[in-house]
Motif scaffolding. Structure first.
Motif, mmCIF file in Angstrom:
data_model
loop_
_atom_site.group_PDB
_atom_site.id
_atom_site.type_symbol
_atom_site.label_atom_id
_atom_site.label_comp_id
_atom_site.label_asym_id
_atom_site.label_seq_id
_atom_site.Cartn_x
_atom_site.Cartn_y
_atom_site.Cartn_z
ATOM 1 N N ASN A 128 35.147 -30.442 39.591
ATOM 2 C CA ASN A 128 33.777 -29.958 39.490
ATOM 3 C C ASN A 128 32.808 -30.988 40.045
ATOM 4 O O ASN A 128 33.016 -32.196 39.892
ATOM 5 N N ASP A 134 27.035 -29.505 46.735
ATOM 6 C CA ASP A 134 27.903 -28.584 47.470
ATOM 7 C C ASP A 134 29.057 -29.350 48.128
ATOM 8 O O ASP A 134 28.838 -30.361 48.797
ATOM 9 N N PHE A 135 30.292 -28.869 47.923
ATOM 10 C CA PHE A 135 31.454 -29.510 48.559
ATOM 11 C C PHE A 135 31.260 -29.655 50.068
ATOM 12 O O PHE A 135 31.713 -30.615 50.677
ATOM 13 N N ILE A 167 38.744 -30.775 51.083
ATOM 14 C CA ILE A 167 37.734 -29.790 50.687
ATOM 15 C C ILE A 167 36.413 -29.970 51.432
ATOM 16 O O ILE A 167 35.616 -29.041 51.513
ATOM 17 N N PHE A 225 35.171 -23.912 51.313
ATOM 18 C CA PHE A 225 34.637 -24.711 50.206
ATOM 19 C C PHE A 225 33.113 -24.884 50.260
ATOM 20 O O PHE A 225 32.489 -25.234 49.272
ATOM 21 N N HIS A 258 30.226 -24.132 47.381
ATOM 22 C CA HIS A 258 30.850 -24.150 46.056
ATOM 23 C C HIS A 258 30.781 -25.547 45.443
ATOM 24 O O HIS A 258 30.734 -26.553 46.160
ATOM 25 N N MET A 281 36.440 -26.057 41.891
ATOM 26 C CA MET A 281 37.669 -25.530 42.477
ATOM 27 C C MET A 281 38.837 -25.723 41.520
ATOM 28 O O MET A 281 38.810 -26.574 40.631
ATOM 29 N N GLU A 311 41.740 -23.257 45.496
ATOM 30 C CA GLU A 311 40.705 -22.253 45.700
ATOM 31 C C GLU A 311 39.396 -22.657 45.037
ATOM 32 O O GLU A 311 39.375 -23.091 43.885
ATOM 33 N N PRO A 312 38.257 -22.494 45.764
ATOM 34 C CA PRO A 312 36.957 -22.728 45.142
ATOM 35 C C PRO A 312 36.634 -21.602 44.175
ATOM 36 O O PRO A 312 37.137 -20.480 44.318
ATOM 37 N N THR A 313 35.806 -21.905 43.182
ATOM 38 C CA THR A 313 35.346 -20.879 42.245
ATOM 39 C C THR A 313 33.817 -20.903 42.219
ATOM 40 O O THR A 313 33.189 -21.820 42.736
ATOM 41 N N ARG A 314 33.244 -19.893 41.596
ATOM 42 C CA ARG A 314 31.781 -19.805 41.526
ATOM 43 C C ARG A 314 31.214 -20.499 40.292
ATOM 44 O O ARG A 314 30.035 -20.373 39.990
ATOM 45 N N THR A 350 34.820 -23.241 34.305
ATOM 46 C CA THR A 350 36.069 -23.334 35.068
ATOM 47 C C THR A 350 37.279 -23.168 34.154
ATOM 48 O O THR A 350 38.280 -22.564 34.552
#
Length: 203
Positions: free
Chosen positions: A119, A125-126, A153, A159, A162, A165, A184-187, A194
């Protein structure tokens, strides 16, 4: 010979010689963001990424979370190297900024899944981070024996935009530990979000 997994691949942790993997490390290395002023001077903006480890039972209940606020699991199987608040300020030094170690032999018997997530604490932002790489490997913080998965990433197209991930999940099937390389990235915006995303979608 390193096993460089692609996203979505699954592997057994039983090695060719018949022994079972015991010690796993997850290392994350990243850089501070460079900002150029209109006068041409360059300043560095610290980046605070947080690697965390989530432990679940077979009913997908969260048993424990190892992160910068709790550096060791209750059973002593998972250890966190500590919070890095800045990233590499002087360019890529090739060293991991945060490392989580997992000793399967010490895991409580009711642990069914062990997930590793990342996180961005300040919501950076990544895609804006100059470099950010992840490696999941057999060994110790000072010795890499075999790499299971690597992710870049900062340069990954999916990525950008986001701040969280899922890196990968170790899971027990028929009494044997296996690994799922997720990447995988997540929102999600926060670690607690997460944890819930992993529980619902990745176990």
């Amino acid at each position: 010979m390193a096993i460089n997994l692609q996203k979505g691949q699954r592997i057994s942790l039983v090695k060719e010689n018949g022994s079972t993997l015991q010690n796993v490390c997850v290392g994350v290395n990243w850089g501070a963001i460079e900002k150029k002023s209109w006068l041409g001077s360059v300043t560095k903006e610290a980046v605070d990424l947080d690697a965390s480890c989530l432990l679940f039972d077979d009913a997908k209940n969260s048993l424990d979370v190892v992160y910068f606020g709790q550096l060791k699991s209750k059973d002593g199987a998972v250890k966190h190297s500590g919070d890095d608040l800045t990233g590499d300020l002087s360019g890529d030094d090739g060293l991991d900024n945060e490392i989580i170690t997992l000793d399967f032999s010490k895991l409580s018997s009711n642990v069914q899944s062990v997930a590793f997530v990342l996180n961005s604490y300040k919501g950076q932002d990544f895609g804006t981070i100059p470099f950010a790489s992840i490696r999941i490997y057999e060994g110790t913080p000072s010795r890499v024996n075999e790499v299971f998965a690597t992710y870049n990433i900062a340069k990954g197209d999916n990525f950008g935009g986001h701040v969280a991930m899922v890196m990968g999940v170790f899971y027990k099937k028929n009494g044997e530990w296996k690994f799922n390389a997720i990447g995988e990235p997540t929102r999600d915006k926060k670690l607690q979000d997460t944890v819930e995303t992993v529980r619902q979608n990745y176990l």
